[in-house]
Design a protein around this motif. Structure first.
Motif, PDB file in Angstrom:
ATOM      1  N   ASP A 275       1.009  -1.222  -0.176  1.00  0.00           N
ATOM      2  CA  ASP A 275      -0.133   0.105   0.112  1.00  0.00           C
ATOM      3  C   ASP A 275       0.843   1.223  -0.156  1.00  0.00           C
ATOM      4  OD1 ASP A 275      -2.334  -1.660   0.139  1.00  0.00           O
ATOM      5  OD2 ASP A 275      -2.485  -1.419   2.213  1.00  0.00           O
ATOM      6  N   ALA A 276       2.010   1.185   0.818  1.00  0.00           N
ATOM      7  CA  ALA A 276       2.861   2.475   0.762  1.00  0.00           C
ATOM      8  C   ALA A 276       3.270   2.625  -0.524  1.00  0.00           C
ATOM      9  CB  ALA A 276       3.622   2.108   1.722  1.00  0.00           C
TER      10      ALA A 276
ATOM     11  N   ALA B  76       3.077   5.750  -2.880  1.00  0.00           N
ATOM     12  CA  ALA B  76       4.076   6.820  -3.404  1.00  0.00           C
ATOM     13  C   ALA B  76       4.021   6.927  -5.102  1.00  0.00           C
ATOM     14  CB  ALA B  76       5.458   6.085  -2.912  1.00  0.00           C
ATOM     15  N   MET B  77       3.840   5.737  -5.531  1.00  0.00           N
ATOM     16  CA  MET B  77       3.853   5.851  -6.994  1.00  0.00           C
ATOM     17  C   MET B  77       2.729   6.917  -7.623  1.00  0.00           C
ATOM     18  SD  MET B  77       4.746   1.881  -8.197  1.00  0.00           S
ATOM     19  CE  MET B  77       4.455   2.413  -9.955  1.00  0.00           C
TER      20      MET B  77
ATOM     21  N   ALA C 167       8.751   5.015 -11.517  1.00  0.00           N
ATOM     22  CA  ALA C 167       8.603   3.459 -11.646  1.00  0.00           C
ATOM     23  C   ALA C 167       9.720   3.165 -12.839  1.00  0.00           C
ATOM     24  CB  ALA C 167       7.431   3.021 -12.413  1.00  0.00           C
ATOM     25  N   GLU C 168      10.050   4.239 -13.976  1.00  0.00           N
ATOM     26  CA  GLU C 168      10.799   3.947 -15.036  1.00  0.00           C
ATOM     27  C   GLU C 168      12.214   3.869 -14.248  1.00  0.00           C
ATOM     28  OE1 GLU C 168      10.561   7.050 -17.918  1.00  0.00           O
ATOM     29  OE2 GLU C 168       8.524   6.323 -18.387  1.00  0.00           O
TER      30      GLU C 168
END
Length: 330
Positions: free
Chosen positions: A11-12, A16-17, A24-25
């Motif tokens: 979940d954290a 954050a994303m 993510a990249e």
């Protein structure tokens, strides 16, 4: 550590994303990068920095021992200092030595294999000049030594080998023993050129002459005992050997003779009184009857004592140490 994330960690991460705090990249790029470390196959590191530092400390002991003994042999002030301790390939070591050079091949019992000791040729001629009564300033052209010169340097080499053995015994009980002497470095092939070696370089000063000494020991020889070349092990051995060292020194001092005298008193006379002395005359001394006399060992007052006899011999009975009694009176 487990690689499975808990629900709260998932979940954290999603939070954050979604908020843009985590890219993510960038994560994908970092994961895709290969984790590599450069490695030089021509010069692989065999000795750690701690081991090289311990080796330097060990050979500082060699310097103290060798310079004391060589000063007595050459009757001149000798100074030896460690310049560096490094790891190189044996081929690099051989190629760095000019020809001709004085190379001593020595065993390191009980270790398997040989070591090489290189003494700079100009300082060799200076040593030979001193051993034959000269001032040690001879600098002939580079040439191979004669049989007589080899014999003269043999005594000096034995001093160096003994000093190496004594220094190494604090970490690894080792005896350096000469097995051959070479003047051409290409003939002193104790290992393959690609094999890594430990190279310790020393600066040697004899009066105004300077030169160098090098000790080359292959890694293959030291590999079985490499775990002993640590600073912790070196200093623990130095501390542990102190009682044995004191006992050894004490046993050697037991047979040493020292002069012992007892001063019963002093008196000052002028020349006229001295010439006028007759049998039966009494010379009053500075120490009155019944007072302690001083017992001198060598040139140092050490004890107070009462004079007397033991059987038919004169004797004294020690009543105290001079240092202790003088300290109490202060």
């Amino acid at each position: 550590m487990s690689e499975v994330l808990s629900q709260s960690e998932i979940d954290a991460l999603l939070s954050a994303m979604s908020s843009g705090d985590l890219d993510a990249e960038a994560i994908q790029e970092s994961v895709g990068e290969p984790q590599v470390r450069p490695f030089d196959f021509m010069r692989p590191n065999k000795f750690s920095k701690d081991q090289l530092r311990t080796i330097e400390l060990l050979h500082e002991t060699f310097c103290r021992t060798a310079q004391t003994q060589l000063s007595g042999v050459l009757r001149a002030l000798v100074e030896i200092d460690v310049v560096s301790a490094d790891q190189v390939s044996y081929g690099e070591f051989v190629n760095s030595i000019p020809a001709p050079s004085l190379l001593t091949i020595a065993t390191m019992e009980p270790l398997d294999g040989n070591a090489v000791i290189d003494v700079n040729l100009p300082i060799v001629f200076s040593i030979i000049d001193r051993l034959t009564g000269g001032p040690g300033l001879q600098r002939p052209k580079a040439r191979e030594l004669t049989e007589i010169e080899h014999a003269l340097m043999g005594n000096v080499t034995e001093v160096l080998l003994g000093a190496f053995s004594e220094a190494w015994s604090s970490v690894v009980p080792t005896r350096f023993r000469r097995v051959a002497t070479e003047m051409n470095p290409q003939f002193a092939q104790i290992v393959t050129p690609a094999e890594m070696v430990m190279l310790i370089t020393f600066e040697l000063r004899i009066g105004a002459a300077t030169g160098s000494i090098s000790l080359c020991v292959p890694y293959l020889v030291l590999e079985p005992v490499m775990d002993r070349f640590t600073a912790q092990n070196y200093f623990s051995n130095q501390t542990g050997s102190a009682p044995e060292l004191r006992d050894g020194i004490a046993s050697q001092l037991d047979s040493v003779r020292v002069p012992l005298t007892v001063e019963l008193g002093r008196a000052e006379l002028n020349v006229g009184d001295l010439l006028a002395l007759q049998p039966g005359d009494v010379i009053p001394l500075s120490i009155p009857p019944g007072a302690d006399a001083r017992v001198r060992i060598g040139q140092r007052d050490a004890f107070f004592a009462q004079p007397g006899t033991r059987g038919r011999r004169a004797a004294v009975q020690i009543t105290g140490r001079i240092e202790d009694l003088e300290r109490m009176s202060v």
